[in-house]
Design an enzyme around this catalytic site. Structure first.
Site, short mmCIF file in Angstrom:
data_model
loop_
_atom_site.label_atom_id
_atom_site.label_comp_id
_atom_site.label_asym_id
_atom_site.label_seq_id
_atom_site.Cartn_x
_atom_site.Cartn_y
_atom_site.Cartn_z
N THR A 1 54.52 53.05 5.46
CA THR A 1 54.53 52.02 4.52
C THR A 1 53.21 51.39 4.92
OG1 THR A 1 55.71 50.28 3.36
CG2 THR A 1 55.95 50.36 5.70
N GLY B 1 65.37 48.66 -0.32
CA GLY B 1 66.31 48.16 -0.49
C GLY B 1 67.42 48.00 0.46
N HIS B 2 68.18 46.72 0.65
CA HIS B 2 69.38 46.84 1.46
C HIS B 2 70.50 46.73 0.75
CE1 HIS B 2 66.74 46.10 4.75
NE2 HIS B 2 66.36 44.99 4.53
N ASP C 1 66.62 52.66 5.50
CA ASP C 1 68.23 53.02 5.28
C ASP C 1 69.19 53.34 6.29
OD1 ASP C 1 67.00 52.97 2.46
OD2 ASP C 1 66.24 55.24 2.88
N ARG D 1 66.61 57.75 -6.19
CA ARG D 1 66.15 59.00 -5.73
C ARG D 1 66.97 59.61 -4.67
NH1 ARG D 1 59.87 58.43 -4.30
NH2 ARG D 1 60.40 56.88 -2.89
P1 GDP Z 1 69.20 49.42 4.84
O1 GDP Z 1 68.13 49.55 4.13
O2 GDP Z 1 68.72 49.89 6.27
O3 GDP Z 1 69.86 48.14 4.87
O4 GDP Z 1 69.99 50.48 4.51
P2 GDP Z 1 70.83 50.81 3.25
O5 GDP Z 1 71.15 49.80 2.24
O6 GDP Z 1 70.39 52.23 2.66
O7 GDP Z 1 72.18 51.26 3.86
C1 GDP Z 1 72.82 52.24 3.91
C2 GDP Z 1 73.97 52.70 3.35
O8 GDP Z 1 75.04 52.97 4.06
C3 GDP Z 1 74.42 51.61 2.42
O9 GDP Z 1 75.15 51.95 0.98
C4 GDP Z 1 75.62 50.60 3.28
O10 GDP Z 1 76.40 49.87 2.49
C5 GDP Z 1 76.24 51.86 3.83
N1 GDP Z 1 76.61 51.40 5.50
C6 GDP Z 1 75.94 50.71 6.14
N2 GDP Z 1 76.70 50.94 7.35
C7 GDP Z 1 77.80 51.80 7.16
C8 GDP Z 1 78.78 52.40 7.99
O11 GDP Z 1 78.95 52.34 9.10
N3 GDP Z 1 79.57 53.48 7.33
C9 GDP Z 1 79.31 53.92 6.01
N4 GDP Z 1 80.23 54.57 5.33
N5 GDP Z 1 78.63 53.11 5.23
C10 GDP Z 1 77.49 52.22 5.78
#
Ligand code: GDP
Length: 437
Positions: free
Chosen positions: A245, A47-48, A20, A312
């Site tokens: 994992t 998820g991303h 995340d 979660r």
């Molecule tokens: P991943 O699994 O590593 O891709 O991480 P996530 O999907 O959990 O991404 C983290 C969250 O942060 C997502 O809701 C992204 O849209 C958001 N996000 C990513 N980079 C930034 C950022 O620089 N600033 C903010 N505010 N949100 C971000």
């Protein structure tokens, strides 16, 4: 410095921490200059989240490059392939107006079977309060079967006689556990074969000898992005075992999970979030609780720190230099992408974990799990910048305290921060020269 239009090569985008970190956003952004994006490990258990002109998407299996017309999206052999989830995901993006992605699925990828998901649920039920916090996507039973050599490869779908023999063998083994350990209904090979016929129909147009495809693509000078799932601390070998994992989350595994030579990976972008979050059980040294944690969770990410797959609430903590230095080292980091920095703009002061105290001694080297459980954080507090940094494009235009935060962390982790992400969108990125390059 990381170059947006860098030379053609293989690049990996991986996580330094517990997942995340914002890898989806960085992959989506870097995919603009890539030809092929490969998922090389993991499954639909994480998820991303990606925000772009089509809307907001949570991808679990599709690579984060699927939103561009010019890219090919590849599911590598290292992935735990859940075929129905993959095709639901394809539909969910095309329903929102995204053109159908060019998709290839490795003929050596193994299939997440319905019983893997059941076994995951049954085991969590059995362990009750002592569970690992699995997302119940079948990932641990899937990888156990892969290494026990009773997994089903995509290529197996095309030879029904051999497939049936394999299914009979699997059922013999699984049914003993189902009957005597879990007390649950038994599996029938004929029913499984029927399900796999449906899977074959779905996947057939996309099946490919991926390592050969990538070999040719690299000869032609194509740019390939390897997209990792989760982060170093969830790696089976180097993470916080057993709260990890079931596949390797390291860039090195990208070579195996895609089927390319390791020396082809020239750039390793390790994504590091400006504060910490984690899901599931396990030691989390810089964890915070109560109102302090709730506020960071509410403000975090893009709409709060809640799991993209499970919803979660994530566990929250301050930035952990010890874990991140280790996370970057194991990845073989050439560039750190420092993300979600904009979220910290509300804080007067920002604590950072700079060491672990274990049995009266302070260390900056990340320990093995049994010592990690005894570690207490050594915190240093830095002044906040108390402003909104979204929309800023040049490093020099960031507030001084914000630059000091970045530079302090860079000095602690000892890897160059060449990208700073100050918002969820593709364009929210600041490139930076680092003296560590
Ligand atoms: P991943 O699994 O590593 O891709 O991480 P996530 O999907 O959990 O991404 C983290 C969250 O942060 C997502 O809701 C992204 O849209 C958001 N996000 C990513 N980079 C930034 C950022 O620089 N600033 C903010 N505010 N949100 C971000």
């Amino acid at each position: 410095m990381y170059k947006k239009d860098g030379e053609k090569m293989v690049k990996a985008v991986v996580g330094a921490n517990w997942g995340d970190e914002g890898k989806g956003k960085i992959t989506d952004m870097m995919a603009e200059n890539a030809d092929i994006i490969v998922r090389f490990q993991g499954g639909a258990n994480a998820g991303h989240t990606i925000v772009n002109e089509y809307g907001k998407f949570a991808l679990h299996t599709l690579p984060s490059g699927v939103f561009y017309g010019h890219t090919t999206s590849v599911i590598g052999n290292g992935v735990a392939l859940n075929i129905p989830v993959l095709f639901q995901e394809m539909r969910s993006i095309t329903d929102k107006g995204v053109p159908a992605p060019k998709l290839l699925v490795s003929d050596r990828a193994q299939i997440v079977m319905p019983y893997h998901i059941l076994f995951d649920q049954y085991e969590e039920e059995r362990l009750a309060g002592k569970s690992f916090g699995s997302t119940k996507s079948g990932i641990a039973p899937f990888y156990s079967d892969k290494y026990a050599k009773i997994g089903i490869q995509v290529s197996d779908l095309f030879d029904e006689k051999q497939l049936m023999e394999k299914l009979q063998k699997v059922c013999e083994i699984k049914n003993v556990t189902l009957e005597h350990l879990y007390h649950k209904p038994l599996l029938k090979p004929e029913e499984l074969l029927e399900t796999l016929r449906e899977y074959r129909q779905m996947v057939e147009p996309y099946v490919c000898d991926v390592s050969l495809y990538l070999h040719k693509a690299l000869k032609e000078g194509k740019t390939v992005l390897l997209e990792g799932q989760l982060g170093t601390l969830k790696d089976t070998d180097h993470g916080i075992y057993p709260m990890v994992t079931s596949s390797s989350t390291l860039a090195a595994y990208g070579a195996i999970g895609a089927g390319i030579p390791p020396y082809e990976i020239k750039q390793i972008v390790t994504v590091c979030k400006a504060y910490s979050s984690a899901v599931g059980a396990g030691a989390f040294v810089s964890e915070i609780f109560g109102e302090e944690a709730d506020e960071l969770r509410r403000r975090g990410g893009d709409g709060g720190e809640y799991g993209a797959t499970t919803g979660r609430p994530r566990r929250m903590g301050w930035f952990d230099c010890v874990a991140s230095k280790y996370g970057c080292r194991l990845q073989g980091t050439t560039d750190v992408a420092f993300t979600v920095l904009d979220v910290l703009g509300y804080l007067d002061e920002i604590p950072v974990c700079v060491g672990y105290e274990i049995g009266g001694e302070v260390t900056t080297d990340f320990p093995v799990t049994c010592k990690l459980e005894k570690a207490k954080p050594v915190l240093k507090t830095l002044p906040g910048w108390k402003s909104d940094i979204r929309g800023i494009k040049r490093y020099e235009d960031l507030p001084e305290n914000c630059r000091n935060y970045i530079e302090f962390i860079e000095a602690q982790i000892e890897y160059p921060i060449t990208m700073v992400s100050n918002g969820p969108g593709r364009e929210d990125i600041i490139y930076r020269e680092s003296s560590l390059r």
